[in-house]
Design an enzyme around this catalytic site. Structure first.
Site, mmCIF file in Angstrom:
data_model
loop_
_atom_site.group_PDB
_atom_site.id
_atom_site.type_symbol
_atom_site.label_atom_id
_atom_site.label_comp_id
_atom_site.label_asym_id
_atom_site.label_seq_id
_atom_site.Cartn_x
_atom_site.Cartn_y
_atom_site.Cartn_z
ATOM 1 C CD GLU A 112 -22.771 -12.894 30.652
ATOM 2 O OE1 GLU A 112 -22.987 -14.033 30.587
ATOM 3 O OE2 GLU A 112 -23.590 -12.052 31.536
ATOM 4 C CB CYS B 234 -18.597 -3.234 26.675
ATOM 5 S SG CYS B 234 -17.608 -4.586 27.060
ATOM 6 C CE LYS C 251 -20.016 -0.194 36.386
ATOM 7 N NZ LYS C 251 -21.170 -1.274 36.098
HETATM 8 P P1 NAD Z 1 -10.504 -9.389 29.043
HETATM 9 O O1 NAD Z 1 -9.489 -8.523 28.467
HETATM 10 O O2 NAD Z 1 -10.559 -8.956 30.626
HETATM 11 O O3 NAD Z 1 -10.232 -10.804 29.136
HETATM 12 C C1 NAD Z 1 -9.941 -11.470 27.994
HETATM 13 C C2 NAD Z 1 -8.978 -12.740 28.368
HETATM 14 O O4 NAD Z 1 -8.947 -13.597 27.281
HETATM 15 C C3 NAD Z 1 -7.550 -12.475 28.685
HETATM 16 O O5 NAD Z 1 -7.166 -12.747 30.009
HETATM 17 C C4 NAD Z 1 -6.627 -13.133 27.637
HETATM 18 O O6 NAD Z 1 -5.622 -13.546 28.129
HETATM 19 C C5 NAD Z 1 -7.548 -14.629 27.314
HETATM 20 N N1 NAD Z 1 -7.347 -14.830 25.863
HETATM 21 C C6 NAD Z 1 -6.927 -14.603 25.084
HETATM 22 N N2 NAD Z 1 -6.850 -15.530 23.954
HETATM 23 C C7 NAD Z 1 -7.112 -16.667 24.498
HETATM 24 C C8 NAD Z 1 -7.424 -18.079 24.197
HETATM 25 N N3 NAD Z 1 -6.958 -18.256 23.021
HETATM 26 N N4 NAD Z 1 -7.754 -18.977 25.011
HETATM 27 C C9 NAD Z 1 -7.967 -18.709 26.323
HETATM 28 N N5 NAD Z 1 -7.940 -17.337 26.714
HETATM 29 C C10 NAD Z 1 -7.420 -16.250 25.894
HETATM 30 O O7 NAD Z 1 -11.791 -9.221 28.350
HETATM 31 P P2 NAD Z 1 -13.609 -8.975 29.188
HETATM 32 O O8 NAD Z 1 -13.520 -7.713 29.575
HETATM 33 O O9 NAD Z 1 -13.609 -10.305 29.896
HETATM 34 O O10 NAD Z 1 -14.353 -9.365 27.655
HETATM 35 C C11 NAD Z 1 -14.149 -10.564 26.994
HETATM 36 C C12 NAD Z 1 -15.609 -10.430 25.932
HETATM 37 O O11 NAD Z 1 -16.692 -10.568 26.458
HETATM 38 C C13 NAD Z 1 -15.471 -9.120 25.145
HETATM 39 O O12 NAD Z 1 -15.907 -9.727 23.707
HETATM 40 C C14 NAD Z 1 -16.310 -8.150 25.759
HETATM 41 O O13 NAD Z 1 -16.876 -7.334 24.793
HETATM 42 C C15 NAD Z 1 -17.357 -9.060 26.196
HETATM 43 N N6 NAD Z 1 -18.009 -8.629 27.528
HETATM 44 C C16 NAD Z 1 -17.490 -8.119 28.406
HETATM 45 C C17 NAD Z 1 -18.093 -7.551 29.400
HETATM 46 C C18 NAD Z 1 -17.535 -6.779 30.594
HETATM 47 O O14 NAD Z 1 -18.136 -6.223 31.501
HETATM 48 N N7 NAD Z 1 -16.050 -6.790 30.722
HETATM 49 C C19 NAD Z 1 -19.555 -7.832 29.914
HETATM 50 C C20 NAD Z 1 -20.038 -8.618 28.504
HETATM 51 C C21 NAD Z 1 -19.629 -9.087 27.328
HETATM 52 C C1 UGA Z 2 -22.129 -2.408 29.901
HETATM 53 C C2 UGA Z 2 -23.620 -2.936 30.026
HETATM 54 O O1 UGA Z 2 -24.351 -2.268 31.069
HETATM 55 C C3 UGA Z 2 -23.621 -4.349 30.072
HETATM 56 O O2 UGA Z 2 -24.833 -4.984 30.238
HETATM 57 C C4 UGA Z 2 -22.675 -5.249 29.204
HETATM 58 O O3 UGA Z 2 -22.769 -6.498 29.138
HETATM 59 C C5 UGA Z 2 -21.482 -4.574 29.408
HETATM 60 O O4 UGA Z 2 -21.303 -3.195 28.990
HETATM 61 C C6 UGA Z 2 -20.518 -5.155 28.011
HETATM 62 O O5 UGA Z 2 -21.110 -5.656 27.164
HETATM 63 O O6 UGA Z 2 -19.342 -5.271 28.160
HETATM 64 P P1 UGA Z 2 -20.283 -2.260 31.902
HETATM 65 O O7 UGA Z 2 -19.576 -1.142 30.823
HETATM 66 O O8 UGA Z 2 -19.587 -2.795 32.735
HETATM 67 O O9 UGA Z 2 -21.553 -2.683 31.566
HETATM 68 O O10 UGA Z 2 -20.883 -0.694 32.870
HETATM 69 P P2 UGA Z 2 -22.201 0.355 32.710
HETATM 70 O O11 UGA Z 2 -22.762 0.224 34.196
HETATM 71 O O12 UGA Z 2 -22.945 -0.123 31.543
HETATM 72 O O13 UGA Z 2 -21.445 1.723 32.453
HETATM 73 C C7 UGA Z 2 -20.904 1.784 31.319
HETATM 74 C C8 UGA Z 2 -20.443 3.345 31.181
HETATM 75 O O14 UGA Z 2 -21.707 4.154 31.177
HETATM 76 C C9 UGA Z 2 -19.681 3.923 32.547
HETATM 77 O O15 UGA Z 2 -18.732 4.833 32.186
HETATM 78 C C10 UGA Z 2 -20.938 4.527 33.356
HETATM 79 O O16 UGA Z 2 -20.168 5.468 34.058
HETATM 80 C C11 UGA Z 2 -21.592 5.198 32.154
HETATM 81 N N1 UGA Z 2 -23.333 5.241 32.517
HETATM 82 C C12 UGA Z 2 -23.941 4.322 32.969
HETATM 83 C C13 UGA Z 2 -23.684 6.597 32.770
HETATM 84 O O17 UGA Z 2 -22.909 7.659 32.281
HETATM 85 N N2 UGA Z 2 -25.111 6.977 32.983
HETATM 86 C C14 UGA Z 2 -25.823 5.885 33.261
HETATM 87 O O18 UGA Z 2 -27.041 6.178 33.679
HETATM 88 C C15 UGA Z 2 -25.032 4.498 33.268
#
Ligand code: NAD
Ligand code: UGA
Length: 434
Positions: free
Chosen positions: A151, A263, A324
């Site tokens: 994602e 992340c 952010k």
């Molecule tokens: P999060 O910590 O917000 O949520 C994870 C959820 O999973 C929690 O609510 C937890 O209770 C639940 N969970 C744990 N074990 C479980 C199970 N066995 N069955 C069902 N649910 C369970 O995490 P997140 O930020 O949503 O990130 C999830 C994954 O997606 C990570 O690998 C992260 O790197 C990736 N990711 C995150 C973002 C982002 O912007 N946060 C963007 C892209 C990818």
């Molecule tokens: C980031 C990626 O942008 C997503 O594509 C990815 O899916 C996600 O991580 C993930 O794998 O979880 P996110 O962490 O939500 O998303 O936010 P960003 O907008 O990327 O910002 C990340 C950090 O970089 C923040 O601290 C932000 O302030 C900083 N940033 C971003 C800068 O300092 N300068 C920039 O130009 C952009």
């Protein structure tokens, strides 16, 4: 089509709501009973713009539901998405896959028909194959394929990113699984969203490579910003001049206090560890990690320097504590480095954040939380802007000056203009501009 999404966090809940919006019958599962109870009451446990309406609409029309257990939903699901956390494992920097593997074991015990097991969580190369091995070992009769579907959404713009992505990456090695995945993403396919269909390892690595590249791009402009300050150049103009080159691109060239969030820090670290283990170290990423960590630590020193090298007994106002804007997520936020360092140096902290204060209060102590930005500034010797929330962009400068003890502003997000601030009578410092 029917799916089960495991995890009701930032990615699981957003993905579940968006698939439901596509018309897929979706059950979002989380073992956190409090989270599920809140969702069943119609409360959204995270702050993400637009998510409340999207969830409410799809619950109302019957496309989206919530449960604390994957049974019975998984029994008639075409696919089950693993969207659980993969935080940094204590001690070695690798991704902690315990939640992913626990979910895989639970899936193995409950598969009842052909199902595609999809990793949406960010997982290191090899995880998909290990999930397949675990399921096969636990349930040799199970009919399934494993697929990697990383994602790329950002917090704060998650729905738009999911609904209108630059691309969808699908790593799978079976035509049957690929057809389930393309059917699920049909609305995006119809919009001509590029679909990169590839192998498991390639899809898994693509996610880490993308995050590491973006983190490196930010770190590059941050270092250029430091040089700009030495030579009297303006980093915003440099970024514009560079970014207009189509090969470079203007996005992710905003200099700041260093990247944070749930992340980039953990994913760069995990990629570096994987690469070291494989004997193909990525020095550029290792250096990025190092530079960024040091940068975040150095930011408090900047604030102290702007206060004549002494903050003991002084009140510092902090505007913005989340990593952010448009999120309440505090994971690896620069505020978690800056505020304790200022307190250590003797400062009294008055802070305000539009939505992050509840989460922040769990992680930061001895902070006086204010009802609004002006309240945080009242009686302050200096103000530091750490997060570029829109409501901080056009504040009343005359009012700020009248409530502060001294008009000193350290703007770590470059949201004001140096000339404008000096004309308004501020001692103003920003990033990469003099
Ligand atoms: P999060 O910590 O917000 O949520 C994870 C959820 O999973 C929690 O609510 C937890 O209770 C639940 N969970 C744990 N074990 C479980 C199970 N066995 N069955 C069902 N649910 C369970 O995490 P997140 O930020 O949503 O990130 C999830 C994954 O997606 C990570 O690998 C992260 O790197 C990736 N990711 C995150 C973002 C982002 O912007 N946060 C963007 C892209 C990818
Ligand atoms: C980031 C990626 O942008 C997503 O594509 C990815 O899916 C996600 O991580 C993930 O794998 O979880 P996110 O962490 O939500 O998303 O936010 P960003 O907008 O990327 O910002 C990340 C950090 O970089 C923040 O601290 C932000 O302030 C900083 N940033 C971003 C800068 O300092 N300068 C920039 O130009 C952009």
């Amino acid at each position: 089509m029917k799916i089960t999404v495991l995890g009701a966090g930032y990615v699981g809940l957003v993905s579940a709501a968006c698939f439901a919006e596509f018309g897929v019958e979706t059950v979002c599962v989380d073992p956190n009973a409090e989270k599920i109870a809140a969702l069943l009451r119609g409360e959204i446990p995270i702050y993400e713009p637009g998510l409340d309406e999207l969830v409410a609409r799809n619950v109302r029309n019957g496309h989206l539901s919530f449960a604390a257990s994957m049974v019975p939903a998984i029994h008639d699901s075409d696919a089950v998405f693993i969207a659980v956390g993969t935080p940094t494992r204590r001690g070695d920097g690798h991704a902690d896959l315990s939640y992913v593997y626990a979910a895989a074991q639970e899936i193995a015990a409950n598969l009842a028909r052909y199902t595609v097991v999809v990793t949406k969580s960010t997982v290191p190369v090899g995880t998909g194959r290990e999930i397949a091995r675990l399921i096969r070992a636990a349930n040799p009769e199970a009919a399934f394929d494993v697929c990697s579907n990383p994602e790329f959404l950002r917090e704060g713009s998650a729905i738009e990113d999911f609904m209108r992505p630059d691309r969808v990456v699908i790593g799978c090695e079976s035509a049957r699984a690929a057809s389930v995945m393309t059917a699920l993403y049909r609305p995006l396919y119809l919009m001509e969203t590029p679909m990169v269909v590839t192998g498991l390892e390639t899809a898994e690595l693509t996610k880490y490579a993308a995050n590491a590249f973006l983190a490196t791009k930010i770190t590059f402009i941050n270092e250029i910003a430091d040089l700009c300050e030495k030579v009297g150049a303006d980093v915003q103009a440099v970024a514009k001049g560079m970014g207009l080159d189509g090969r470079i691109g203007r996005k992710f060239l905003h200099a700041g206090p260093g990247y944070g969030g749930s992340c980039f820090p953990k994913d760069t670290l995990a990629l570096a560890r994987t690469a070291q283990d494989q004997g193909a170290p990525i020095r550029l990423v290792e250096t990025t990690i190092d530079i960024n960590a040091r940068r975040k630590k150095r930011m408090a020193e900047r604030i102290i320097a702007a206060c004549a090298d002494n903050v003991r007994g002084k009140t510092i106002a902090i505007l913005g504590v989340t990593f952010k804007p448009n999120t309440d997520d505090m994971r690896d936020s620069v505020s978690l480095d800056i505020i304790p360092a200022l307190q250590e140096a003797g400062a009294i902290i008055q802070a305000y954040d539009p939505v992050g204060m509840k989460e922040a209060a769990k992680l930061l102590s001895r902070v006086s939380w204010s009802a609004d930005a002006y309240a945080a500034l009242t009686g302050a010797d200096a103000v530091a802007i750490l997060t570029e929330w829109n409501e901080f962009r056009a504040m009343d400068l005359t009012k700020i000056k009248s409530v502060m003890k001294q008009p000193i502003m350290i703007d770590l997000r470059n949201i004001y203009k140096p000339e404008e601030m000096r004309t308004a009578g501020f001692v103003y410092q920003s990033i990469g501009r003099v």
